[in-house]
Write a protein that holds these residues in place. Structure first.
Motif, PDB file in Angstrom:
ATOM      1  N   SER A   9      -5.486 -19.571  -5.194  1.00  0.00           N
ATOM      2  CA  SER A   9      -4.457 -18.804  -4.535  1.00  0.00           C
ATOM      3  C   SER A   9      -3.076 -19.427  -4.695  1.00  0.00           C
ATOM      4  CB  SER A   9      -4.756 -18.586  -3.092  1.00  0.00           C
ATOM      5  OG  SER A   9      -5.070 -19.403  -2.288  1.00  0.00           O
ATOM      6  N   TRP A  10      -3.010 -20.733  -4.841  1.00  0.00           N
ATOM      7  CA  TRP A  10      -1.720 -21.396  -5.089  1.00  0.00           C
ATOM      8  C   TRP A  10      -1.173 -20.981  -6.458  1.00  0.00           C
ATOM      9  CZ3 TRP A  10      -0.801 -25.159  -8.964  1.00  0.00           C
ATOM     10  CH2 TRP A  10       0.480 -25.724  -8.915  1.00  0.00           C
ATOM     11  N   ASP A  12      -2.013 -18.267  -8.107  1.00  0.00           N
ATOM     12  CA  ASP A  12      -1.701 -16.831  -8.048  1.00  0.00           C
ATOM     13  C   ASP A  12      -0.338 -16.602  -7.404  1.00  0.00           C
ATOM     14  OD1 ASP A  12      -4.056 -16.187  -9.260  1.00  0.00           O
ATOM     15  OD2 ASP A  12      -5.108 -15.663  -7.415  1.00  0.00           O
ATOM     16  N   ARG A  13      -0.073 -17.361  -6.357  1.00  0.00           N
ATOM     17  CA  ARG A  13       1.212 -17.237  -5.658  1.00  0.00           C
ATOM     18  C   ARG A  13       2.364 -17.662  -6.572  1.00  0.00           C
ATOM     19  NH1 ARG A  13       4.092 -14.321  -2.411  1.00  0.00           N
ATOM     20  NH2 ARG A  13       5.534 -15.481  -1.100  1.00  0.00           N
ATOM     21  N   GLU A  16       2.955 -15.018  -9.138  1.00  0.00           N
ATOM     22  CA  GLU A  16       3.654 -13.868  -8.561  1.00  0.00           C
ATOM     23  C   GLU A  16       5.147 -14.112  -8.466  1.00  0.00           C
ATOM     24  OE1 GLU A  16       3.751 -11.983  -4.175  1.00  0.00           O
ATOM     25  OE2 GLU A  16       1.772 -11.935  -5.110  1.00  0.00           O
ATOM     26  N   THR A  23       8.634  -8.937  -5.426  1.00  0.00           N
ATOM     27  CA  THR A  23       8.688  -9.597  -4.129  1.00  0.00           C
ATOM     28  C   THR A  23      10.048 -10.257  -3.932  1.00  0.00           C
ATOM     29  OG1 THR A  23       7.852 -11.690  -5.034  1.00  0.00           O
ATOM     30  CG2 THR A  23       6.212 -10.093  -4.285  1.00  0.00           C
ATOM     31  N   ASN A 274      -3.147  -9.317  -9.143  1.00  0.00           N
ATOM     32  CA  ASN A 274      -2.887  -9.998  -7.866  1.00  0.00           C
ATOM     33  C   ASN A 274      -2.295  -9.019  -6.876  1.00  0.00           C
ATOM     34  OD1 ASN A 274      -3.719 -12.412  -9.012  1.00  0.00           O
ATOM     35  ND2 ASN A 274      -1.654 -12.921  -9.707  1.00  0.00           N
TER      36      ASN A 274
END
Length: 275
Positions: A9-10, A12-13, A16, A23, A274
């Motif tokens: 998840s790190w 993926d973040r 992103e 975002t 994602n």
């Protein structure tokens, strides 16, 4: 297992933020990057001004190194945030990012090579993503498709233009002769091309009334010829036009962009996008 999930998840973040502009964090990252690119290009331009460089050379050098280090860190982060790093490294933007980073390092070995950092201007192409102008990205894709579809027609048209220039250049060589600057048929063909494209350098000019009449005809013909490729491409673009409802979301697996707003899977490789 938890640690693996946390690591994923790190990444993926990070992906992103770096690769997408939908975002707040992603857009902020791209805006900061855009400012750094513009600043870098301006610094290179200022350094080429001898009087300015003599006075502020040390400040310019330090600023360039700071931006180079920033771009180096960004390049590394781009590589570690995707599943297939070589996809990015050998992609168009990957090569541009690398070429815009290494010149300053090369300047330690090869004097003057740091001026190649002007290649960073190519990174301004990311402005389409930064400003979320995906409809223009779609329009540019349509233009590329239209150019490919009309390449045969354009090739025939250009071949016709070359033939016309050869014929007109030969005629002008026969009419004007060496005494008026038309020293050879190739030079006369060069004049015909320059005149037909309405550039008109003025290094050669017809002196006889008949030569001037032909030159006037070529100039008028040039304006008509300019419109033909535009018409060919416009016709193909009309055929290929479609509504674009995509966003800047980038696939972490294959780096493809232009996914639809409600897409859950990559249209190219099928990987989960994602959230």
């Amino acid at each position: 297992m938890n640690s693996r999930t946390k690591k994923t998840s790190w990444k993926d973040r990070l992906h992103e933020i770096i690769y997408e502009a939908d975002t707040k964090e992603g857009k902020l990252f791209d805006v900061v990057l855009l400012i750094a690119i513009i600043a870098s290009v301006i610094l290179v331009m200022l350094e080429s001004v001898e009087s300015f460089d003599t006075k502020y050379h040390s400040y310019l050098d330090i600023s360039e190194w700071m931006i180079t280090i920033l771009f180096s860190l960004e390049y590394i982060l781009r590589i570690i945030s995707i599943k297939k790093p070589f996809k990015y490294i050998f992609s168009f933007y990957g090569l541009i990012d690398l070429l815009s980073t290494i010149p300053k390092y090369l300047s330690l070995i090869f004097i003057g090579s740091h001026h190649l950092v002007a290649l960073r201007a190519l990174r301004l192409l990311r402005v389409f993503r930064i400003l979320k102008l995906t409809r223009y990205i779609g329009a540019s894709n349509n233009l590329i498709i239209a150019l490919k579809a009309s390449k045969a027609k354009i090739a025939v048209f250009l071949f016709f233009v070359v033939i016309v220039c050869i014929i007109l250049g030969t005629i002008m060589y026969m009419i004007e002769g060496e005494e008026n600057g038309f020293t050879s048929i190739p030079r006369a063909v060069y004049w015909a091309i320059v005149t037909l494209t309405t550039v008109g350098f003025g290094d050669i000019a017809p002196q006889t009334p008949l030569g001037q009449l032909i030159a006037s005809t070529i100039m008028i013909l040039g304006y008509g010829i300019i419109a033909i490729p535009t018409g060919i491409v416009s016709s193909e673009m009309t055929k290929k036009s479609s509504t674009i409802d995509s966003n800047t979301q980038s696939c972490a697996n294959c780096l493809k962009e232009g996914h639809k707003d409600d897409a859950e899977f990559c249209y190219h490789c099928g990987s989960i996008l994602n959230e």
